[in-house]
Scaffold this motif. Structure first.
Motif, PDB file in Angstrom:
ATOM      1  N   GLU A   1       0.813  -1.208   0.000  1.00  0.00           N
ATOM      2  CA  GLU A   1       0.000   0.000   0.000  1.00  0.00           C
ATOM      3  C   GLU A   1       0.856   1.272   0.000  1.00  0.00           C
ATOM      4  OE1 GLU A   1      -0.600  -2.495   2.287  1.00  0.00           O
ATOM      5  OE2 GLU A   1      -2.264  -3.352   1.144  1.00  0.00           O
ATOM      6  N   ALA A   2       2.088   1.165   0.464  1.00  0.00           N
ATOM      7  CA  ALA A   2       2.948   2.345   0.587  1.00  0.00           C
ATOM      8  C   ALA A   2       4.128   2.313  -0.379  1.00  0.00           C
ATOM      9  CB  ALA A   2       3.464   2.463   2.017  1.00  0.00           C
ATOM     10  N   THR A   3       4.130   1.372  -1.322  1.00  0.00           N
ATOM     11  CA  THR A   3       5.269   1.217  -2.227  1.00  0.00           C
ATOM     12  C   THR A   3       4.928   1.729  -3.616  1.00  0.00           C
ATOM     13  OG1 THR A   3       6.094  -0.672  -0.979  1.00  0.00           O
ATOM     14  CG2 THR A   3       6.883  -0.434  -3.234  1.00  0.00           C
ATOM     15  N   PHE A   4       5.876   2.459  -4.180  1.00  0.00           N
ATOM     16  CA  PHE A   4       5.751   3.019  -5.520  1.00  0.00           C
ATOM     17  C   PHE A   4       7.045   2.764  -6.270  1.00  0.00           C
ATOM     18  CE2 PHE A   4       2.911   5.267  -2.803  1.00  0.00           C
ATOM     19  CZ  PHE A   4       1.802   5.543  -3.583  1.00  0.00           C
ATOM     20  N   PHE A   5       6.966   2.844  -7.582  1.00  0.00           N
ATOM     21  CA  PHE A   5       8.139   2.793  -8.438  1.00  0.00           C
ATOM     22  C   PHE A   5       8.304   4.161  -9.079  1.00  0.00           C
ATOM     23  CE2 PHE A   5       6.505  -1.603  -8.646  1.00  0.00           C
ATOM     24  CZ  PHE A   5       7.613  -2.277  -8.161  1.00  0.00           C
ATOM     25  N   ALA A   6       9.538   4.555  -9.324  1.00  0.00           N
ATOM     26  CA  ALA A   6       9.813   5.793 -10.055  1.00  0.00           C
ATOM     27  C   ALA A   6      11.059   5.589 -10.903  1.00  0.00           C
ATOM     28  CB  ALA A   6      10.002   6.966  -9.103  1.00  0.00           C
ATOM     29  N   ARG A   7      11.040   6.162 -12.070  1.00  0.00           N
ATOM     30  CA  ARG A   7      12.184   6.057 -12.969  1.00  0.00           C
ATOM     31  C   ARG A   7      13.073   7.284 -12.811  1.00  0.00           C
ATOM     32  NH1 ARG A   7      12.850   2.220 -16.254  1.00  0.00           N
ATOM     33  NH2 ARG A   7      10.664   1.666 -16.475  1.00  0.00           N
TER      34      ARG A   7
ATOM     35  N   ALA B   1      26.031   6.372  -6.251  1.00  0.00           N
ATOM     36  CA  ALA B   1      25.270   5.440  -5.414  1.00  0.00           C
ATOM     37  C   ALA B   1      24.688   4.305  -6.253  1.00  0.00           C
ATOM     38  CB  ALA B   1      24.147   6.183  -4.686  1.00  0.00           C
ATOM     39  N   GLY B   2      25.018   4.290  -7.544  1.00  0.00           N
ATOM     40  CA  GLY B   2      24.517   3.236  -8.414  1.00  0.00           C
ATOM     41  C   GLY B   2      23.150   3.530  -9.003  1.00  0.00           C
ATOM     42  N   LEU B   3      22.676   4.776  -8.888  1.00  0.00           N
ATOM     43  CA  LEU B   3      21.388   5.151  -9.474  1.00  0.00           C
ATOM     44  C   LEU B   3      21.672   5.888 -10.775  1.00  0.00           C
ATOM     45  CD1 LEU B   3      19.468   6.502  -6.350  1.00  0.00           C
ATOM     46  CD2 LEU B   3      19.738   4.149  -7.141  1.00  0.00           C
TER      47      LEU B   3
ATOM     48  N   LEU C   1      14.994   2.074 -12.382  1.00  0.00           N
ATOM     49  CA  LEU C   1      13.696   2.047 -11.721  1.00  0.00           C
ATOM     50  C   LEU C   1      13.913   1.917 -10.218  1.00  0.00           C
ATOM     51  CD1 LEU C   1      10.683   2.058 -12.470  1.00  0.00           C
ATOM     52  CD2 LEU C   1      10.775  -0.437 -12.437  1.00  0.00           C
ATOM     53  N   LEU C   2      13.389   2.879  -9.458  1.00  0.00           N
ATOM     54  CA  LEU C   2      13.524   2.866  -8.004  1.00  0.00           C
ATOM     55  C   LEU C   2      12.301   2.235  -7.376  1.00  0.00           C
ATOM     56  CD1 LEU C   2      14.735   6.536  -7.394  1.00  0.00           C
ATOM     57  CD2 LEU C   2      16.130   4.483  -7.750  1.00  0.00           C
ATOM     58  N   VAL C   3      12.518   1.482  -6.295  1.00  0.00           N
ATOM     59  CA  VAL C   3      11.435   0.990  -5.454  1.00  0.00           C
ATOM     60  C   VAL C   3      11.448   1.876  -4.216  1.00  0.00           C
ATOM     61  CG1 VAL C   3      10.474  -0.983  -4.230  1.00  0.00           C
ATOM     62  CG2 VAL C   3      11.805  -1.355  -6.329  1.00  0.00           C
ATOM     63  N   ILE C   4      10.323   2.542  -3.955  1.00  0.00           N
ATOM     64  CA  ILE C   4      10.239   3.545  -2.891  1.00  0.00           C
ATOM     65  C   ILE C   4       9.166   3.136  -1.899  1.00  0.00           C
ATOM     66  CG2 ILE C   4       9.816   5.983  -2.385  1.00  0.00           C
ATOM     67  CD1 ILE C   4      10.336   6.310  -5.555  1.00  0.00           C
ATOM     68  N   ASP C   5       9.535   3.072  -0.625  1.00  0.00           N
ATOM     69  CA  ASP C   5       8.582   2.720   0.430  1.00  0.00           C
ATOM     70  C   ASP C   5       8.287   3.955   1.256  1.00  0.00           C
ATOM     71  OD1 ASP C   5       7.177   1.712   2.628  1.00  0.00           O
ATOM     72  OD2 ASP C   5       8.319  -0.156   2.646  1.00  0.00           O
ATOM     73  N   ARG C   6       7.040   4.398   1.217  1.00  0.00           N
ATOM     74  CA  ARG C   6       6.648   5.604   1.954  1.00  0.00           C
ATOM     75  C   ARG C   6       6.392   5.322   3.425  1.00  0.00           C
ATOM     76  NH1 ARG C   6       2.618   9.557  -0.544  1.00  0.00           N
ATOM     77  NH2 ARG C   6       3.852  10.883   0.813  1.00  0.00           N
ATOM     78  N   SER C   7       6.341   4.042   3.831  1.00  0.00           N
ATOM     79  CA  SER C   7       6.063   3.723   5.227  1.00  0.00           C
ATOM     80  C   SER C   7       7.322   3.699   6.089  1.00  0.00           C
ATOM     81  CB  SER C   7       5.348   2.374   5.341  1.00  0.00           C
ATOM     82  OG  SER C   7       6.220   1.310   4.996  1.00  0.00           O
ATOM     83  N   LEU C   8       8.495   3.739   5.470  1.00  0.00           N
ATOM     84  CA  LEU C   8       9.753   3.693   6.221  1.00  0.00           C
ATOM     85  C   LEU C   8      10.117   5.071   6.752  1.00  0.00           C
ATOM     86  CD1 LEU C   8      11.896   1.402   3.913  1.00  0.00           C
ATOM     87  CD2 LEU C   8      10.654   0.763   5.994  1.00  0.00           C
ATOM     88  N   GLU C   9      10.695   5.080   7.944  1.00  0.00           N
ATOM     89  CA  GLU C   9      11.178   6.328   8.534  1.00  0.00           C
ATOM     90  C   GLU C   9      12.487   6.729   7.860  1.00  0.00           C
ATOM     91  OE1 GLU C   9       9.957   8.443  10.901  1.00  0.00           O
ATOM     92  OE2 GLU C   9       8.118   7.272  10.752  1.00  0.00           O
TER      93      GLU C   9
ATOM     94  N   THR D   1      14.328   1.682  -1.445  1.00  0.00           N
ATOM     95  CA  THR D   1      14.719   0.389  -0.876  1.00  0.00           C
ATOM     96  C   THR D   1      15.478  -0.485  -1.869  1.00  0.00           C
ATOM     97  OG1 THR D   1      12.586  -0.586  -1.484  1.00  0.00           O
ATOM     98  CG2 THR D   1      12.790   0.345   0.745  1.00  0.00           C
ATOM     99  N   ASN D   2      15.210  -0.301  -3.167  1.00  0.00           N
ATOM    100  CA  ASN D   2      15.858  -1.113  -4.195  1.00  0.00           C
ATOM    101  C   ASN D   2      15.956  -0.308  -5.473  1.00  0.00           C
ATOM    102  OD1 ASN D   2      16.006  -4.057  -3.090  1.00  0.00           O
ATOM    103  ND2 ASN D   2      13.955  -3.342  -2.568  1.00  0.00           N
ATOM    104  N   VAL D   3      16.866  -0.738  -6.344  1.00  0.00           N
ATOM    105  CA  VAL D   3      16.980  -0.173  -7.677  1.00  0.00           C
ATOM    106  C   VAL D   3      16.992  -1.329  -8.667  1.00  0.00           C
ATOM    107  CG1 VAL D   3      19.508  -0.038  -7.571  1.00  0.00           C
ATOM    108  CG2 VAL D   3      18.262   1.374  -9.199  1.00  0.00           C
ATOM    109  N   ILE D   4      16.251  -1.163  -9.749  1.00  0.00           N
ATOM    110  CA  ILE D   4      16.179  -2.190 -10.798  1.00  0.00           C
ATOM    111  C   ILE D   4      16.841  -1.600 -12.023  1.00  0.00           C
ATOM    112  CG2 ILE D   4      14.645  -3.585 -12.217  1.00  0.00           C
ATOM    113  CD1 ILE D   4      12.559  -3.274  -9.900  1.00  0.00           C
ATOM    114  N   LYS D   5      17.823  -2.340 -12.551  1.00  0.00           N
ATOM    115  CA  LYS D   5      18.619  -1.859 -13.679  1.00  0.00           C
ATOM    116  C   LYS D   5      18.425  -2.757 -14.894  1.00  0.00           C
ATOM    117  CE  LYS D   5      22.524   0.050 -11.313  1.00  0.00           C
ATOM    118  NZ  LYS D   5      22.289   1.281 -12.015  1.00  0.00           N
ATOM    119  N   LYS D   6      18.539  -2.140 -16.070  1.00  0.00           N
ATOM    120  CA  LYS D   6      18.615  -2.912 -17.308  1.00  0.00           C
ATOM    121  C   LYS D   6      20.091  -3.047 -17.665  1.00  0.00           C
ATOM    122  CE  LYS D   6      14.200  -1.664 -19.272  1.00  0.00           C
ATOM    123  NZ  LYS D   6      13.498  -1.092 -20.405  1.00  0.00           N
ATOM    124  N   LEU D   7      20.470  -4.188 -18.095  1.00  0.00           N
ATOM    125  CA  LEU D   7      21.860  -4.406 -18.488  1.00  0.00           C
ATOM    126  C   LEU D   7      22.006  -4.341 -19.996  1.00  0.00           C
ATOM    127  CD1 LEU D   7      22.800  -7.313 -16.093  1.00  0.00           C
ATOM    128  CD2 LEU D   7      23.222  -4.902 -15.813  1.00  0.00           C
TER     129      LEU D   7
END
Length: 147
Positions: free
Chosen positions: A57-63, A72-74, A79-87, A141-147
């Motif tokens: 419910e609190a997770t979104f993806f953003a490019r 930082a490897g971004l 594609l970023l995985v973003i959790d809005r529930s984390l402090e 929380t995570n990053v998804i990369k294309k190789l």
């Protein structure tokens, strides 16, 4: 001369959790060195949603669009995985809403206040002041990369 980048254009997506079956996953490990003969593989189903999303419910993806966080490897178009529930915490990478635009930076809480730190020497740190319209929107929380 350092470039000043106040924002990165982010395109947001909601996770599609309608399919929970997942892809085939071989739980034997894959050698990154010399190949090893494998008589049999243990086949399971792996759901990236279950691996990457802890609170749907609190997770979104953003490019990502931009180069300020390459250290930082971004990278651009990741594609970023973003959790809005984390402090948010010192040292975490966060998506922030700053003066009407979204940006992704590393948080730094010091005796001198809150800073948004790029991970590219071509860009300057941003100090957050009372004059800024500022919200920490979510923690990456995570990053998804294309190789």
């Amino acid at each position: 001369m350092l470039a000043k980048e106040n924002s990165i254009n982010l395109t947001f997506f909601l996770p599609d959790t309608s399919s929970s079956e997942g892809a085939v996953f071989f739980d034997s490990g894959i050698s990154a060195g010399f190949p090893s003969p494998a008589d049999d593989f243990k086949e399971e189903r792996l759901s990236l949603d279950r691996e990457l999303i802890k609170n749907k419910e609190a997770t979104f993806f953003a490019r990502v669009s931009g180069q300020s966080m390459i250290g930082a490897g971004l990278d651009d178009n990741d594609l970023l995985v973003i959790d809005r529930s984390l402090e948010p915490e010192d040292g975490k990478i966060a998506v922030c809403f700053l003066d009407g635009e979204f940006t992704v930076k590393r948080l730094s809480v010091t005796a001198n206040g809150l800073w948004l730190l790029p991970e590219n020497d071509r860009y300057s740190p941003i100090q957050i002041t009372e004059e800024n319209e500022f919200v920490i929107w979510g923690v990456v929380t995570n990053v998804i990369k294309k190789l």
